[in-house]
Design a protein around this motif. Structure first.
Motif, short mmCIF file in Angstrom:
data_model
loop_
_atom_site.label_atom_id
_atom_site.label_comp_id
_atom_site.label_asym_id
_atom_site.label_seq_id
_atom_site.Cartn_x
_atom_site.Cartn_y
_atom_site.Cartn_z
N THR A 136 0.51 14.07 1.34
CA THR A 136 0.05 14.75 0.11
C THR A 136 -1.42 14.45 -0.17
OG1 THR A 136 0.78 12.88 -1.22
CG2 THR A 136 2.32 14.71 -1.01
N GLY A 137 -2.02 13.53 0.61
CA GLY A 137 -3.42 13.18 0.36
C GLY A 137 -3.59 12.49 -0.98
N THR A 138 -2.60 11.66 -1.35
CA THR A 138 -2.68 10.95 -2.63
C THR A 138 -2.49 9.45 -2.40
OG1 THR A 138 -0.32 11.18 -3.03
CG2 THR A 138 -1.74 12.89 -3.97
N ALA A 139 -2.89 8.68 -3.39
CA ALA A 139 -2.63 7.24 -3.36
C ALA A 139 -1.98 6.86 -4.67
CB ALA A 139 -3.92 6.46 -3.18
N ARG A 140 -1.06 5.92 -4.60
CA ARG A 140 -0.51 5.32 -5.83
C ARG A 140 -1.13 3.94 -5.93
NH1 ARG A 140 3.92 7.67 -7.99
NH2 ARG A 140 4.98 5.77 -8.61
N VAL A 141 -1.69 3.67 -7.09
CA VAL A 141 -2.46 2.44 -7.20
C VAL A 141 -2.18 1.79 -8.55
CG1 VAL A 141 -4.49 3.78 -7.92
CG2 VAL A 141 -4.82 1.50 -7.09
N GLN A 142 -2.01 0.48 -8.51
CA GLN A 142 -1.83 -0.25 -9.77
C GLN A 142 -3.20 -0.51 -10.39
OE1 GLN A 142 0.77 -3.56 -8.53
NE2 GLN A 142 2.43 -2.52 -9.58
N PRO A 143 -3.24 -0.73 -11.71
CA PRO A 143 -4.53 -0.67 -12.40
C PRO A 143 -5.54 -1.74 -12.02
CG PRO A 143 -2.77 -1.37 -13.90
CD PRO A 143 -2.11 -0.89 -12.65
N ALA A 144 -5.09 -2.92 -11.59
CA ALA A 144 -6.08 -3.97 -11.32
C ALA A 144 -6.58 -3.97 -9.87
CB ALA A 144 -5.50 -5.34 -11.69
N ALA A 145 -6.19 -2.95 -9.09
CA ALA A 145 -6.72 -2.86 -7.72
C ALA A 145 -8.24 -2.66 -7.82
CB ALA A 145 -6.09 -1.69 -6.99
N ARG A 146 -8.99 -3.48 -7.10
CA ARG A 146 -10.44 -3.40 -7.18
C ARG A 146 -10.96 -2.21 -6.35
NH1 ARG A 146 -13.24 -8.56 -5.27
NH2 ARG A 146 -12.14 -7.95 -3.38
N SER A 147 -12.10 -1.69 -6.78
CA SER A 147 -12.68 -0.53 -6.08
C SER A 147 -12.89 -0.83 -4.60
CB SER A 147 -14.02 -0.15 -6.72
OG SER A 147 -13.78 0.35 -8.01
N VAL A 148 -13.40 -2.00 -4.28
CA VAL A 148 -13.70 -2.33 -2.88
C VAL A 148 -12.41 -2.36 -2.04
CG1 VAL A 148 -13.72 -4.84 -3.35
CG2 VAL A 148 -14.88 -3.97 -1.35
N ASP A 149 -11.35 -2.91 -2.60
CA ASP A 149 -10.08 -2.98 -1.85
C ASP A 149 -9.47 -1.59 -1.70
OD1 ASP A 149 -10.36 -5.76 -1.76
OD2 ASP A 149 -9.46 -5.95 -3.75
N PHE A 150 -9.61 -0.80 -2.76
CA PHE A 150 -9.04 0.55 -2.73
C PHE A 150 -9.75 1.40 -1.66
CE2 PHE A 150 -8.82 4.91 -4.68
CZ PHE A 150 -7.48 5.11 -4.39
N LEU A 151 -11.10 1.39 -1.69
CA LEU A 151 -11.83 2.21 -0.70
C LEU A 151 -11.52 1.77 0.72
CD1 LEU A 151 -15.41 3.30 -1.78
CD2 LEU A 151 -13.25 4.48 -1.90
N LYS A 152 -11.44 0.47 0.92
CA LYS A 152 -11.16 -0.05 2.27
C LYS A 152 -9.77 0.40 2.72
CE LYS A 152 -11.37 -4.34 4.77
NZ LYS A 152 -10.57 -5.51 4.64
N ASN A 153 -8.82 0.27 1.83
CA ASN A 153 -7.43 0.63 2.16
C ASN A 153 -7.31 2.12 2.51
OD1 ASN A 153 -4.67 1.50 1.77
ND2 ASN A 153 -4.25 -0.53 0.97
N ILE A 154 -7.87 2.98 1.65
CA ILE A 154 -7.67 4.41 1.90
C ILE A 154 -8.52 4.90 3.09
CG2 ILE A 154 -6.91 4.93 -0.46
CD1 ILE A 154 -9.63 6.06 -1.09
N ALA A 155 -9.64 4.21 3.36
CA ALA A 155 -10.48 4.59 4.51
C ALA A 155 -9.69 4.42 5.80
CB ALA A 155 -11.74 3.75 4.54
N GLU A 156 -8.81 3.44 5.83
CA GLU A 156 -7.99 3.24 7.04
C GLU A 156 -7.08 4.43 7.31
OE1 GLU A 156 -6.09 -0.52 6.30
OE2 GLU A 156 -8.03 -1.56 6.44
N HIS A 157 -6.83 5.23 6.28
CA HIS A 157 -6.00 6.43 6.43
C HIS A 157 -6.86 7.69 6.48
CE1 HIS A 157 -2.35 4.07 5.57
NE2 HIS A 157 -3.11 3.43 4.71
N GLY A 158 -8.18 7.51 6.53
CA GLY A 158 -9.08 8.67 6.65
C GLY A 158 -9.48 9.28 5.31
N PHE A 159 -9.29 8.54 4.20
CA PHE A 159 -9.59 9.10 2.89
C PHE A 159 -10.69 8.34 2.16
CE2 PHE A 159 -5.03 10.28 3.44
CZ PHE A 159 -5.18 11.66 3.38
#
Ligand SMILES: Cc1cc2nc3c(=O)[nH]c(=O)nc-3n(C[C@H](O)[C@H](O)[C@H](O)COP(=O)(O)OP(=O)(O)OC[C@H]3O[C@@H](n4cnc5c(N)ncnc54)[C@H](O)[C@@H]3O)c2cc1C
Length: 501
Positions: A148-171
């Motif tokens: 679906t090209g979406t992410a579910r994320v809890q509120p305290a996830a940091r921007s740096v961790d989020f970008l790194k995580n989704i980049a591994e999936h091409g997003f």
């Protein structure tokens, strides 16, 4: 992974329970059962004494008499100014159920709740006297649904961790410019993120769905069609949101193949001319160019005082090919660059992984005072008023930033409703408490100088704590009234702290 906020290492309970990578069907069923059980809890707001809350939540309930209270209270504030405000209790929630229990306790004991996510509010809005401070910093899970090209994320996830995580999936996603800033407060207030102009205007417009615990202690999901009041408010209400967000579902973007950046530098005396020139150039460049002008200090030139003040233009492009990115930045590489340019680096590749490389330099954990505004006026006019003021800047770590947003489309119907063609933020950053008043004064003076050009404010970076009009003027008149109405409707007992009057 370095955790944000308090000093206690997070546990990992309940992550798969209602949030993470379940299939849609199981998630639906599970959400229903949680919602149902939370309704039962809400219906029976029986006495929940502190002892019982401690039994249910354990050592993560900290009272004022506990020996670790002051360390945890102070470390809840990201920056080094720690206001003298003392919550009655701090609860470090690890699940929606912890939040629901905390609501039951607060209701039974007549306390209000303030919500703390990553503690990056410049004014520590979450730190309130005699309230229950609900700390969400343990809620950091991220999961990606490639289909679906979406992410579910809890509120305290940091921007740096989020970008790194989704980049591994091409997003990718317009996450905050500082990697430590978590998505919770950032998205709730609007979110000026990387490549934002191309990716929704404000990051909050990429929220597809939110999971919230209401003031009645119910866990619900809100989107355009379900519980739409909460969905409307979660996109922009910031510290006036009348529930607790436990998760976001976000629309993602294809990770760009290349990021190119052009940087040009002048002595600050040229800033007015540069801003006028840049304003024309921005209109020749496509909307996916992120264009900044920064008035700051050149640490290499300190004498005489104020001599090293500079004006930096920085334009970045996220694109699929280097050719597209180069073409987009070409208007800044012409012969008409204003004279006196003292430094130039053009078309410099920035690997995505390096976006947060400069965080420690750009966002030092020192004393901060910040205020911000939107304007539709000529940027050259604004900047012209600031040249001498920047020379008089008390701290060389401080800066004033202008971000062009000329293409921002008509805003979707959401709480976020105040925008201009230029965003201007004033960041005072300094080290010693002895310099507090000089730096506070400098920020106030910046805003005074720009008062005639001010259209409104941005709740995430404006001083709504000391200056209540900042809050009201962070919304359109109509949307502010609607927010007030919804807060009264969904939190009639004023359980959650807010600045709504
Ligand atoms: C170094 C630094 C860099 C920044 N960079 C950017 C940037 O690039 N772009 C930008 O737009 N902003 C930026 N900001 C501002 C930032 O977006 C706001 O300060 C934001 O509120 C911080 O989020 P937080 O989760 O730490 O919120 P907190 O400080 O923890 O909370 C602030 C308020 O938000 C509300 N809140 C937070 N989470 C929840 C939740 N889950 N449920 C209900 N209410 C909640 C509460 O009312 C709380 O009082 C920056 C701030 C700092 C300090």
């Amino acid at each position: 992974m370095k955790k944000q906020g308090t000093d206690v290492s997070p546990g990992r309970i309940s992550r798969r329970q209602f949030f993470d990578g379940l299939t849609t069907a199981i998630r639906g069923l599970f959400a229903f059962s949680l919602t149902y059980s939370s309704r039962l809890l809400a219906r029976s707001v029986e006495q929940l004494p502190l002892g019982k809350l401690k039994t249910l939540i354990g050592h993560r309930v900290i009272s004022r008499t506990d020996s670790n209270y002051e360390v945890i209270r102070q470390s809840s504030v990201w920056q080094m100014i720690k206001p003298d405000r003392f919550p009655a209790l701090i609860v470090q929630a690890q699940s929606a159920n912890d939040i629901i229990e905390t609501i039951r306790y607060a209701r039974a004991s007549g306390k209000k709740i303030s919500v703390r996510c990553g503690g990056h509010s410049y004014y520590s809005s979450f730190l309130q006297d005699d309230m229950v401070m609900l700390d969400l910093s343990y809620l950091q899970d991220i999961s990606v649904d490639k289909e679906t090209g979406t992410a579910r994320v809890q509120p305290a996830a940091r921007s740096v961790d989020f970008l790194k995580n989704i980049a591994e999936h091409g997003f990718s996603f317009p996450a905050a410019h500082c990697g430590n800033v978590p998505l919770g407060g950032f998205l709730l207030g609007g979110g000026l993120g990387w490549n934002g102009e191309a990716w929704g205007g404000m990051a909050c417009f990429n929220i597809r769905e939110v999971e919230v615990v209401t003031a009645a202690g119910e866990l619900i999901t809100a989107d355009e069609n379900r519980n739409a009041d909460f969905y409307w408010a979660a996109r922009g209400a910031g510290p006036d949101f009348f529930a607790v967000v436990t998760g976001f579902t976000l629309d993602l973007y294809k990770n760009p193949a290349v990021i190119l950046t052009t940087t040009l530098v002048w002595e600050v005396g040229e800033a007015k001319t540069v801003a006028g020139w840049l304003d024309k150039k921005v209109r020749q460049m496509p909307d996916y160019v992120e264009t900044l002008l920064i008035l700051a200090d050149n640490p290499e030139q300190q004498q005489p005082p104020g001599a090293g003040r500079i004006c930096i233009v920085q334009a970045s492009v996220f694109a699929d090919t280097e050719e597209i990115a180069r073409t987009a930045l070409t208007p800044l590489a012409g012969d008409d660059i204003p004279g006196g340019c003292i430094d130039k680096s053009e078309f410099v590749p920035t690997p995505i992984a390096d976006l947060y490389e400069w965080d420690d330099t750009a966002y030092p954990r020192l004393r901060w005072d910040v205020d911000a505004l939107w304007s539709d006026d000529e940027p050259g006019e604004l900047v012209g008023k600031l040249v001498e003021h920047v020379r008089a800047m008390p701290s060389g770590k401080s800066s004033i930033l202008l971000l062009w947003k000329p293409y921002t489309r008509k805003l979707p119907d959401a709480a976020f409703s105040m925008i201009g063609s230029v965003y201007l933020a004033c960041y005072a950053i300094w080290t010693s408490p002895d310099d507090d008043s000089r730096n506070n004064h400098w920020v106030r003076k910046t805003m005074q100088l720009l008062e005639p050009h001010t259209k409104g404010h941005y709740i995430n970076e404006s001083n709504y704590v000391d200056i209540p009009s900042r809050r009201v003027n962070s919304f359109s008149h109509v949307n502010h009234s609607k927010l007030k109405h919804l807060a009264l409707k969904h939190d009639p007992d004023n359980l959650f702290h807010s600045y709504i009057e």
